[in-house]
Design a protein around this motif. Structure first.
Motif, PDB file in Angstrom:
ATOM      1  N   THR A   1      30.863 -36.781  22.473  1.00  0.00           N
ATOM      2  CA  THR A   1      31.066 -36.856  23.916  1.00  0.00           C
ATOM      3  C   THR A   1      29.886 -36.187  24.624  1.00  0.00           C
ATOM      4  O   THR A   1      29.138 -35.405  24.030  1.00  0.00           O
ATOM      5  CB  THR A   1      32.353 -36.142  24.340  1.00  0.00           C
TER       6      THR A   1
ATOM      7  N   ARG B   1      34.416 -37.166  18.278  1.00  0.00           N
ATOM      8  CA  ARG B   1      34.955 -36.866  19.613  1.00  0.00           C
ATOM      9  C   ARG B   1      36.355 -36.261  19.563  1.00  0.00           C
ATOM     10  O   ARG B   1      36.737 -35.514  20.453  1.00  0.00           O
ATOM     11  CB  ARG B   1      34.958 -38.132  20.467  1.00  0.00           C
TER      12      ARG B   1
ATOM     13  N   GLU C   1      33.639 -47.106  31.410  1.00  0.00           N
ATOM     14  CA  GLU C   1      33.721 -46.623  30.039  1.00  0.00           C
ATOM     15  C   GLU C   1      34.622 -47.538  29.229  1.00  0.00           C
ATOM     16  O   GLU C   1      35.743 -47.838  29.612  1.00  0.00           O
ATOM     17  CB  GLU C   1      34.309 -45.199  30.043  1.00  0.00           C
TER      18      GLU C   1
ATOM     19  N   GLU D   1      38.367 -45.727  24.635  1.00  0.00           N
ATOM     20  CA  GLU D   1      38.015 -44.842  23.545  1.00  0.00           C
ATOM     21  C   GLU D   1      38.499 -45.432  22.228  1.00  0.00           C
ATOM     22  O   GLU D   1      39.597 -45.968  22.117  1.00  0.00           O
ATOM     23  CB  GLU D   1      38.669 -43.469  23.756  1.00  0.00           C
TER      24      GLU D   1
END
Length: 398
Positions: free
Chosen positions: A149, A265, A393, A396
């Protein structure tokens, strides 16, 4: 005190202890951020000639935000803790693609790059061990790119250091109307020093005026959210060939090297003992539960179980399964093999040993293809003179 590395293997015959993982920050030991060293600092001009700082500063920012890329050489650190300083050299394009190197504590050189808001680091084992990164597959980090990150890294190249983004952030620290720029020498070259509200910049004395160096106490994204860094860096010119080479390198990384990239992360580990059984005919299945153990409240990570079944007579068979693990959650992974035993009037019982290796993956296959396409899109935008801008983004773990 150093902790034992969490073992990635899980066998049905043993119980593997689960140790906590330490969230890491990339840093190197160096001089103070604003320690310029002998002979490298500004020298007062024999006849300083003050000029209005505002127009000079704005002209330099306009030139910066219109550039296709910016190249920086210097240091960055946490604004609140300047004891750990990272010496780095990096190039950031107008679309947020970035490539750079930094010096590790042991004197080695590590690499990093960013594309589509995804940040990857490659460093040797001494670097990772010195930063107490203990995920199950931590021993593979030196051989792979590792996704981290921006908070872990301490710098957000694509969010803060794009030409337009950097210009906007610096504009937010513009000098007051009555501030004057002072002529002085920097590394033997006559420049103008401009004192900002949160630092200092040096601007070339000859038109077109451009930024030469900056020392900023807290550089934050223009929109106010994201990673803040204290930075001391010099600007160097970036030509078209250098920009093209950057995108060539990023494309190669994404196509050829990110298939095995790891992910630091979030923190993962086995939640319980591995389970499994075998059916008549030779179909064997193993089941493992993986948990995320950090304090993170959001995000996800891809985890992979590689299963190994073995019998001295029947040999070894393998299988694997990948799943998405949410922050603070668990995910069950299961995979099977088939020994394809033929029916017999005199059945024979075989004992099958099995164990599983737990690891992380930075990107799925589809996500990697999407990243390659995004890099090519960013390349076209940058070379055509557009700023593009980072998209939202990606989810994840993808």
């Amino acid at each position: 005190m150093a902790r034992a590395i969490r073992t990635p293997w899980r066998s049905v015959r043993t119980t593997t202890s689960v140790a906590a993982v330490t969230v890491f920050a990339l840093s190197t030991t160096g001089c103070g951020l604003f320690g310029l060293g002998p002979g490298s600092g500004p020298e007062p001009s024999p006849s300083p000639t003050p000029v209005s700082a505002g127009p000079l500063f704005e002209e330099a920012l306009t030139a910066l935000e219109e550039a296709p890329a910016v190249r920086l050489q210097g240091q960055f650190s946490d604004p609140e803790d300047t004891t750990d300083v990272v010496n780095t050299s990096l190039t950031v394009t107008a679309t947020g693609a970035a490539q750079g190197t930094f010096q590790t504590e042991t004197g080695g050189e590590a690499s990093y790059f960013e594309a589509d808001n995804k940040l990857f680091v490659k460093a040797d084992s001494d670097y990772w061990l010195s930063h107490t990164v203990f995920n199950p597959d931590g021993d593979t980090y030196p051989d792979n790119w590792v996704r981290v990150t921006h908070e872990q890294f301490g710098l957000d190249p694509g969010g803060v250091l794009t030409p337009a983004g950097l210009a906007e952030s610096l504009r937010g620290q513009a000098p007051a109307d009555d501030v004057e720029a002072v002529e002085e020498k920097l590394d033997g070259v006559v420049v103008y020093r401009v004192e900002l509200t949160g630092g200092t910049v040096w601007v070339s004395s000859e038109a077109p005026h451009e930024l030469v160096r900056m020392q900023i106490e807290e550089l934050t994204p223009a929109e106010g959210e994201g990673v803040a860094s204290r930075i001391d860096a010099s600007f160097t010119e970036v030509d078209t060939a250098a920009v093209e080479q950057l995108y060539d390198d990023l494309t190669k990384y994404a196509e050829d090297e990110l298939g095995s990239a790891r992910d630091a992360r979030l923190e993962v580990g086995w939640a319980e003992e591995l389970g499994g059984d075998c059916q008549t005919g030779g179909v064997c299945t193993m089941v493992g539960t993986v948990q995320e153990t950090s304090d993170a409240s959001e995000g996800s990570i891809l985890v992979r179980m590689d299963g190994h079944f073995n019998n001295d007579e029947l040999g070894e068979k393998t299988c694997h399964k990948t799943g998405k693990l949410e922050a603070g959650g668990t995910v069950e992974l299961s995979c099977s093999v088939d020994y394809a035993l033929a029916p017999s009037a005199n059945p024979v019982t075989y004992t099958i040993d099995f164990e599983a290796l737990l690891s992380t993956r930075a990107l799925s296959g589809d996500a990697r293809e999407e990243l390659v396409a995004k890099i090519k899109e960013q390349r076209e935008t940058t070379l055509s003179g557009g700023s593009g801008g980072e998209g939202a983004e990606a989810e994840e773990g993808e």
